[in-house]
Write an enzyme that holds these catalytic residues in place. Structure first.
Site, PDB file in Angstrom:
ATOM      1  N   ASP A 129      -1.608  -2.948  -3.912  1.00 48.13           N
ATOM      2  CA  ASP A 129      -3.204  -3.207  -3.464  1.00 48.13           C
ATOM      3  C   ASP A 129      -3.940  -1.529  -3.548  1.00 48.13           C
ATOM      4  O   ASP A 129      -4.290  -1.134  -2.441  1.00 48.13           O
ATOM      5  CB  ASP A 129      -3.190  -3.679  -2.154  1.00 48.13           C
ATOM      6  CG  ASP A 129      -4.611  -4.304  -1.657  1.00 48.13           C
ATOM      7  OD1 ASP A 129      -5.451  -3.939  -2.654  1.00 48.13           O
ATOM      8  OD2 ASP A 129      -4.610  -4.792  -0.619  1.00 48.13           O
ATOM      9  N   HIS A 134       1.055  -1.087   0.087  1.00 52.64           N
ATOM     10  CA  HIS A 134       0.027  -0.096   0.003  1.00 52.64           C
ATOM     11  C   HIS A 134       0.830   1.234  -0.063  1.00 52.64           C
ATOM     12  O   HIS A 134       1.324   1.683   1.018  1.00 52.64           O
ATOM     13  CB  HIS A 134      -0.835   0.207   1.291  1.00 52.64           C
ATOM     14  CG  HIS A 134      -2.052  -0.982   1.413  1.00 52.64           C
ATOM     15  ND1 HIS A 134      -3.018  -0.979   0.473  1.00 52.64           N
ATOM     16  CD2 HIS A 134      -2.134  -2.145   2.018  1.00 52.64           C
ATOM     17  CE1 HIS A 134      -3.783  -1.712   0.833  1.00 52.64           C
ATOM     18  NE2 HIS A 134      -3.253  -2.784   1.409  1.00 52.64           N
ATOM     19  N   ASP A 137     -12.972   3.927  -9.357  1.00 50.16           N
ATOM     20  CA  ASP A 137     -13.492   4.964 -10.062  1.00 50.16           C
ATOM     21  C   ASP A 137     -14.011   4.849 -11.570  1.00 50.16           C
ATOM     22  O   ASP A 137     -13.729   3.877 -12.318  1.00 50.16           O
ATOM     23  CB  ASP A 137     -12.719   6.163  -9.761  1.00 50.16           C
ATOM     24  CG  ASP A 137     -13.345   7.661  -9.819  1.00 50.16           C
ATOM     25  OD1 ASP A 137     -14.280   7.935 -10.170  1.00 50.16           O
ATOM     26  OD2 ASP A 137     -12.895   8.293  -8.761  1.00 50.16           O
ATOM     27  N   LYS A 197      -6.534  -0.719  -4.983  1.00 42.99           N
ATOM     28  CA  LYS A 197      -8.207  -0.858  -4.763  1.00 42.99           C
ATOM     29  C   LYS A 197      -8.716   0.399  -5.709  1.00 42.99           C
ATOM     30  O   LYS A 197      -9.598   1.097  -5.035  1.00 42.99           O
ATOM     31  CB  LYS A 197      -8.481  -0.909  -3.515  1.00 42.99           C
ATOM     32  CG  LYS A 197      -8.285  -1.837  -2.797  1.00 42.99           C
ATOM     33  CD  LYS A 197      -8.855  -2.286  -1.453  1.00 42.99           C
ATOM     34  CE  LYS A 197      -8.409  -3.500  -0.560  1.00 42.99           C
ATOM     35  NZ  LYS A 197      -7.133  -3.461  -0.362  1.00 42.99           N
TER      36      LYS A 197
HETATM   37  P1  5BU Z   1      -3.680  -8.514   7.617  1.00 44.68           P
HETATM   38  O1  5BU Z   1      -2.855  -7.818   8.407  1.00 44.68           O
HETATM   39  O2  5BU Z   1      -3.324 -10.004   7.256  1.00 44.68           O
HETATM   40  O3  5BU Z   1      -5.178  -8.501   7.990  1.00 44.68           O
HETATM   41  O4  5BU Z   1      -3.796  -7.895   6.244  1.00 44.68           O
HETATM   42  C1  5BU Z   1      -4.493  -8.078   5.130  1.00 44.68           C
HETATM   43  C2  5BU Z   1      -4.331  -7.390   3.872  1.00 44.68           C
HETATM   44  O5  5BU Z   1      -4.883  -7.706   2.818  1.00 44.68           O
HETATM   45  C3  5BU Z   1      -4.349  -5.732   3.863  1.00 44.68           C
HETATM   46  O6  5BU Z   1      -3.376  -5.030   3.278  1.00 44.68           O
HETATM   47  C4  5BU Z   1      -5.681  -5.578   3.515  1.00 44.68           C
HETATM   48  O7  5BU Z   1      -5.693  -4.172   2.900  1.00 44.68           O
HETATM   49  C5  5BU Z   1      -5.961  -6.472   2.400  1.00 44.68           C
HETATM   50  N1  5BU Z   1      -7.267  -6.956   2.179  1.00 44.68           N
HETATM   51  C6  5BU Z   1      -8.074  -7.546   3.125  1.00 44.68           C
HETATM   52  O8  5BU Z   1      -7.608  -7.728   4.176  1.00 44.68           O
HETATM   53  N2  5BU Z   1      -9.285  -7.922   2.970  1.00 44.68           N
HETATM   54  C7  5BU Z   1      -9.792  -7.794   1.636  1.00 44.68           C
HETATM   55  O9  5BU Z   1     -11.082  -8.210   1.563  1.00 44.68           O
HETATM   56  C8  5BU Z   1      -9.012  -7.140   0.854  1.00 44.68           C
HETATM   57  C9  5BU Z   1      -7.739  -6.655   1.040  1.00 44.68           C
HETATM   58 BR1  5BU Z   1      -9.668  -6.792  -0.937  1.00 44.68          BR
END
Ligand code: 5BU
Length: 449
Positions: free
Chosen positions: A291, A262, A296, A293
């Site tokens: 990521d 990100h 738009d 997302k």
């Molecule tokens: P975590 O720390 O394992 O919870 O991070 C999950 C990552 O995946 C995080 O960068 C979210 O922005 C990303 N993500 C998510 O968790 N769930 C989703 O549905 C989507 C992206 Br789309």
């Protein structure tokens, strides 16, 4: 008796039951196929049927009638007209706007609703329907069903205390059609054999990574890395400084197929960071996955992708985008692999079944899309990415929900799992990456059998 047989023979002429070889939704090969929807094409038969069904429930207490969509909708309507009992309509999907009710019509808490269904098989979908009706404050005691396929559904419902009234069993239907020479001796024997020894549904096989027909070059690259490194792990590097990010990339690089970023959370973002990441990615063989997302219209997304601070188009191998703005909005992502988000992992996400179906359609029709993010199995032509994976936590305090690697590979048939805090917040990121890599790859291999 004669009246029922008469009805059945006329209904047969309409094509409500066909004989041959049919693949059912469960994957089972069936020698017959039942579809009661053509009954609506004969108002007279529909009336006769409805009267028959009403007779079956003469002594049942009910204040409302609900036909389960779609086949039983006209039956329920006709029964309502004939009996004067009001109808309610259960939606198949929440329409997602306006009133959020799953059941439409005028009703009060505690009223008793008679459910009308065309065919009962395992009873599972009827149980789900009952649950939805009961959730609206209504009571269900009786159900009336045109045809019982005699596959355990009736008992399942009776065990839960529901009374099920059926007009025909499949054996009766076969006997009547045979008696009136609509069915040959041989066909009848074949069908009876099928009914007496019902085959188990075939297990949904998962396609191994090397067998996936992925056209997109980035998709092919991901698969190549996965097979070579024995890894379906993508690490989500949600750290906020360049130094942490570079350290993490060094530590987990050998064990992942992609590093998900990100970039807009990095306090000291610079193109020097990107250059260094690219060197590590090349050496350790993983892709850079932004990521972002995007969500738009195409024109704005194009500017966000190519211009602005991050110049994502210049360096990312893959990006995430919501298909919410439609197919054409995704065409702007040239020379990267797009992962379309069709379902989110968080509690209360608005990506319901209806949205997911439509979003998958957009994804399947977009040549830039190599896969989707979802928490369920999807079509084989797309790669499946699943975030929300953690070995030691069930969720956080901000709505995230976690599954184990075991579950996402075996139950969802995911191709790549995405792990964030499970790795970057651990004491030793490299060791954790190896632990996730091993757990994921083993679960993947086991899911092939
Ligand atoms: P975590 O720390 O394992 O919870 O991070 C999950 C990552 O995946 C995080 O960068 C979210 O922005 C990303 N993500 C998510 O968790 N769930 C989703 O549905 C989507 C992206 Br789309």
């Amino acid at each position: 008796m004669q009246q029922r047989e008469d009805f059945l023979l006329k209904a047969y002429e309409l094509g409500i039951i066909k004989f041959g070889n049919f693949t059912l939704k469960s994957g089972i090969e069936s020698p017959f196929y039942v579809d009661l929807r053509p009954l609506s094409s004969s108002p007279q038969l529909l009336k006769t049927l409805s009267n028959n069904l009403l007779e079956l429930v003469e002594d049942a207490p009910f204040d409302l009638i609900c036909g389960v969509p779609y086949a039983a909708l006209p039956m329920g309507t006709t029964m309502s007209l004939a009996s004067g009992v009001p109808l309610i309509i259960k939606r198949k999907e929440n329409k997602g706007y306006g009133t959020k009710r799953m059941v439409e019509g005028v009703y009060e808490d505690g009223q008793n609703c008679l459910l009308v269904e065309d065919v009962i098989t395992s009873g599972q979908s009827l149980l789900e329907t009952i649950e939805e009706i009961e959730r609206e404050g209504l009571k269900v005691t009786d159900l009336v069903v045109v045809l019982d396929r005699e596959q355990g559904g009736i008992n399942k419902l009776r065990d839960k205390g529901y009374r099920v009234h059926t007009l025909f069993t499949i054996n009766e239907v076969i006997d009547i059609l045979h008696r009136y020479h609509r069915l040959s001796d041989g066909d009848m024997a074949r069908i009876k054999n099928f009914l007496n020894n019902p085959p188990a549904p075939p297990q949904m096989k998962r396609i191994p990574l090397e067998g996936k027909k992925i056209q997109h070059p980035i998709g092919k690259k991901l698969i190549e890395f996965a097979l070579k490194k024995k890894s379906n792990l993508i690490a989500s590097a949600d750290v906020i400084t360049s130094s942490e990010l570079l350290k993490l990339a060094e530590e987990v690089g050998d064990h992942v197929v992609a590093l998900k970023l990100h970039t807009d959370i990095i306090k000291d973002f610079s193109f020097d960071l990107i250059d260094k990441l690219k060197v590590i990615a090349k050496e350790k063989e993983f892709l850079l996955f932004e990521d972002r997302k995007f969500a738009d219209i195409g024109n704005t997304q194009e500017l966000q992708f190519k211009e602005g601070v991050y110049k994502i188009a210049d360096w990312a191998d893959m990006v995430t985008a919501h298909p919410i703005a439609g197919e054409e909005s995704l065409q702007v992502f040239e020379h990267v692999g797009v992962v379309a988000i069709v379902e989110m992992s968080s509690k209360g996400t608005l990506t319901d079944d209806y949205y997911i179906t439509k979003a998958l359609n957009v994804a399947e029709n977009s040549s830039n899309v190599l896969g989707v993010v979802a928490q369920r199995q999807v079509a084989d032509e797309l790669l499946l990415f699943t975030p929300g994976v953690n070995l030691s936590s069930k969720g956080d305090t901000k709505g995230q929900q976690y599954n184990t690697p075991e579950r996402v590979f075996k139950a969802y048939h995911t191709d790549f799992m995405i792990v964030g805090r499970g790795i970057y917040q651990s004491v030793n990121a490299k060791e954790s990456a190896i632990e996730y890599q091993t757990a994921g790859w083993n679960a993947y291999l086991e899911s092939l059998n």
